[in-house]
Design a protein around this motif. Sequence first.
Motif, mmCIF file in Angstrom:
data_model
loop_
_atom_site.group_PDB
_atom_site.id
_atom_site.type_symbol
_atom_site.label_atom_id
_atom_site.label_comp_id
_atom_site.label_asym_id
_atom_site.label_seq_id
_atom_site.Cartn_x
_atom_site.Cartn_y
_atom_site.Cartn_z
ATOM 1 N N PRO A 21 0.270 9.331 -7.213
ATOM 2 C CA PRO A 21 0.159 8.767 -8.566
ATOM 3 C C PRO A 21 -0.598 7.445 -8.626
ATOM 4 C CG PRO A 21 2.391 8.533 -7.713
ATOM 5 C CD PRO A 21 1.666 9.428 -6.764
ATOM 6 N N ASN A 22 -0.681 6.736 -7.507
ATOM 7 C CA ASN A 22 -1.344 5.428 -7.502
ATOM 8 C C ASN A 22 -2.753 5.471 -6.936
ATOM 9 O OD1 ASN A 22 1.025 4.119 -8.500
ATOM 10 N ND2 ASN A 22 1.893 4.159 -6.438
ATOM 11 N N ALA A 23 -3.236 6.672 -6.590
ATOM 12 C CA ALA A 23 -4.583 6.785 -6.037
ATOM 13 C C ALA A 23 -5.617 6.531 -7.132
ATOM 14 C CB ALA A 23 -4.794 8.168 -5.433
ATOM 15 N N THR A 24 -6.728 5.942 -6.744
ATOM 16 C CA THR A 24 -7.789 5.664 -7.711
ATOM 17 C C THR A 24 -8.504 6.952 -8.087
ATOM 18 O OG1 THR A 24 -9.338 5.222 -5.901
ATOM 19 C CG2 THR A 24 -8.155 3.336 -6.850
ATOM 20 N N SER A 25 -9.146 6.941 -9.244
ATOM 21 C CA SER A 25 -9.879 8.118 -9.696
ATOM 22 C C SER A 25 -11.155 8.296 -8.888
ATOM 23 C CB SER A 25 -10.231 7.988 -11.183
ATOM 24 O OG SER A 25 -11.081 6.891 -11.378
ATOM 25 N N ALA A 26 -11.578 9.536 -8.793
ATOM 26 C CA ALA A 26 -12.783 9.844 -8.019
ATOM 27 C C ALA A 26 -14.011 9.686 -8.911
ATOM 28 C CB ALA A 26 -12.686 11.264 -7.462
ATOM 29 N N SER A 27 -14.372 8.430 -9.200
ATOM 30 C CA SER A 27 -15.455 8.169 -10.137
ATOM 31 C C SER A 27 -16.807 8.649 -9.615
ATOM 32 C CB SER A 27 -15.526 6.668 -10.442
ATOM 33 O OG SER A 27 -15.691 5.928 -9.246
ATOM 34 N N LEU B 298 11.384 19.822 4.388
ATOM 35 C CA LEU B 298 12.544 20.669 4.643
ATOM 36 C C LEU B 298 13.107 20.425 6.037
ATOM 37 C CD1 LEU B 298 11.426 24.070 3.068
ATOM 38 C CD2 LEU B 298 13.457 22.755 2.440
ATOM 39 N N LYS B 299 12.227 20.307 7.017
ATOM 40 C CA LYS B 299 12.676 20.114 8.398
ATOM 41 C C LYS B 299 13.413 18.790 8.567
ATOM 42 C CE LYS B 299 9.174 22.943 10.718
ATOM 43 N NZ LYS B 299 7.981 22.931 11.629
ATOM 44 N N GLN B 300 12.900 17.732 7.932
ATOM 45 C CA GLN B 300 13.503 16.416 8.098
ATOM 46 C C GLN B 300 14.579 16.129 7.062
ATOM 47 O OE1 GLN B 300 11.081 13.125 9.123
ATOM 48 N NE2 GLN B 300 9.473 14.347 10.054
ATOM 49 N N GLY B 301 14.631 16.948 5.995
ATOM 50 C CA GLY B 301 15.679 16.788 5.001
ATOM 51 C C GLY B 301 15.595 15.530 4.172
ATOM 52 N N LYS B 302 14.398 15.001 3.992
ATOM 53 C CA LYS B 302 14.239 13.808 3.165
ATOM 54 C C LYS B 302 12.881 13.815 2.477
ATOM 55 C CE LYS B 302 12.978 10.992 7.199
ATOM 56 N NZ LYS B 302 13.324 9.774 7.964
ATOM 57 N N ALA B 303 12.770 12.992 1.436
ATOM 58 C CA ALA B 303 11.568 12.990 0.591
ATOM 59 C C ALA B 303 10.462 12.165 1.231
ATOM 60 C CB ALA B 303 11.908 12.454 -0.792
ATOM 61 N N LEU B 304 9.827 12.746 2.241
ATOM 62 C CA LEU B 304 8.712 12.073 2.901
ATOM 63 C C LEU B 304 7.554 11.876 1.930
ATOM 64 C CD1 LEU B 304 8.635 14.219 6.165
ATOM 65 C CD2 LEU B 304 9.680 11.971 5.888
ATOM 66 N N GLU B 305 6.763 10.831 2.163
ATOM 67 C CA GLU B 305 5.564 10.603 1.367
ATOM 68 C C GLU B 305 4.396 11.368 1.985
ATOM 69 O OE1 GLU B 305 5.389 9.003 -1.480
ATOM 70 O OE2 GLU B 305 7.527 8.508 -1.404
ATOM 71 N N PRO B 306 3.506 11.929 1.157
ATOM 72 C CA PRO B 306 2.337 12.628 1.705
ATOM 73 C C PRO B 306 1.398 11.644 2.386
ATOM 74 C CG PRO B 306 2.153 12.405 -0.683
ATOM 75 C CD PRO B 306 3.529 11.942 -0.314
ATOM 76 N N ASP B 307 0.693 12.117 3.417
ATOM 77 C CA ASP B 307 -0.200 11.215 4.139
ATOM 78 C C ASP B 307 -1.620 11.267 3.578
ATOM 79 O OD1 ASP B 307 -1.339 13.564 5.116
ATOM 80 O OD2 ASP B 307 -0.195 13.504 6.971
ATOM 81 N N ASP B 308 -2.468 10.383 4.104
ATOM 82 C CA ASP B 308 -3.834 10.255 3.595
ATOM 83 C C ASP B 308 -4.678 11.499 3.872
ATOM 84 O OD1 ASP B 308 -3.253 7.758 2.647
ATOM 85 O OD2 ASP B 308 -4.080 6.682 4.378
ATOM 86 N N ALA B 309 -4.298 12.285 4.877
ATOM 87 C CA ALA B 309 -5.066 13.489 5.175
ATOM 88 C C ALA B 309 -5.018 14.467 4.013
ATOM 89 C CB ALA B 309 -4.535 14.151 6.451
ATOM 90 N N LEU B 310 -3.865 14.575 3.350
ATOM 91 C CA LEU B 310 -3.745 15.455 2.190
ATOM 92 C C LEU B 310 -4.582 14.925 1.031
ATOM 93 C CD1 LEU B 310 -2.623 17.796 0.613
ATOM 94 C CD2 LEU B 310 -0.456 16.575 0.372
ATOM 95 N N LEU B 311 -4.576 13.610 0.827
ATOM 96 C CA LEU B 311 -5.421 13.025 -0.218
ATOM 97 C C LEU B 311 -6.891 13.305 0.061
ATOM 98 C CD1 LEU B 311 -5.797 11.273 -2.737
ATOM 99 C CD2 LEU B 311 -5.706 9.245 -1.256
ATOM 100 N N PHE B 312 -7.292 13.194 1.319
ATOM 101 C CA PHE B 312 -8.680 13.493 1.682
ATOM 102 C C PHE B 312 -9.016 14.944 1.359
ATOM 103 C CE2 PHE B 312 -11.733 15.206 4.728
ATOM 104 C CZ PHE B 312 -12.815 14.347 4.555
#
Length: 202
Positions: free
Chosen positions: A178-184, A131-145
Amino acid sequence: MISFLNGGIASLIGIAFSLVWTLLVRPFGSELAARRLMRAGWADLANTAAGQHGGDHAALSGRMLDRLGQLVPRLASLEDRELAKVDGFAEVRLGFNILVLQRERRRLGPASRDAIDAVLSAIAGFFTQRLKQGKALEPDDALLFDIEHCLEQVITEPAGKRAEALDALVGVKRVLFPNATSASRLLPHLNANDSADFKAAQ
């Protein structure tokens, strides 16, 4: 005759001008409306993840689906690369999964609740940043972690309590990464039935 020709020519010029003006201005109106709808969706997701909607599933569902119905035809008529990154359907799924996590966290142990809270807080921060930057930023690796850590924690809960929370976490992961590997590595913690379901969800 002169008056008749003058009126006829003026009418034709007026129609032509209206058509040209509409064709020139309409894309800008559609883009502004699409951006407004996009930002409203991000605000809803940020507020829902932050717990400000109190699990109001029906209200959020109606609002997001109505907004999606207005957004999709507008996106189809635009060539803006930034707007093209927006997936309204995925954001609706994300909103539903966030609501499930808000509801299911109360059934889980303290460690799992804390892990889910960390994920929800990170999602709220992510959409606030959009919202602050007004564009579709990609989530970072910290959120995936955070999501992976939460999966590892929730999977230790009793089978009867963890199913919906796990499904929602996998849904969140698939929308944001969507492209992250599964947590096998999580599979050894599951029984045969849960393992099959988890593989299918991943």
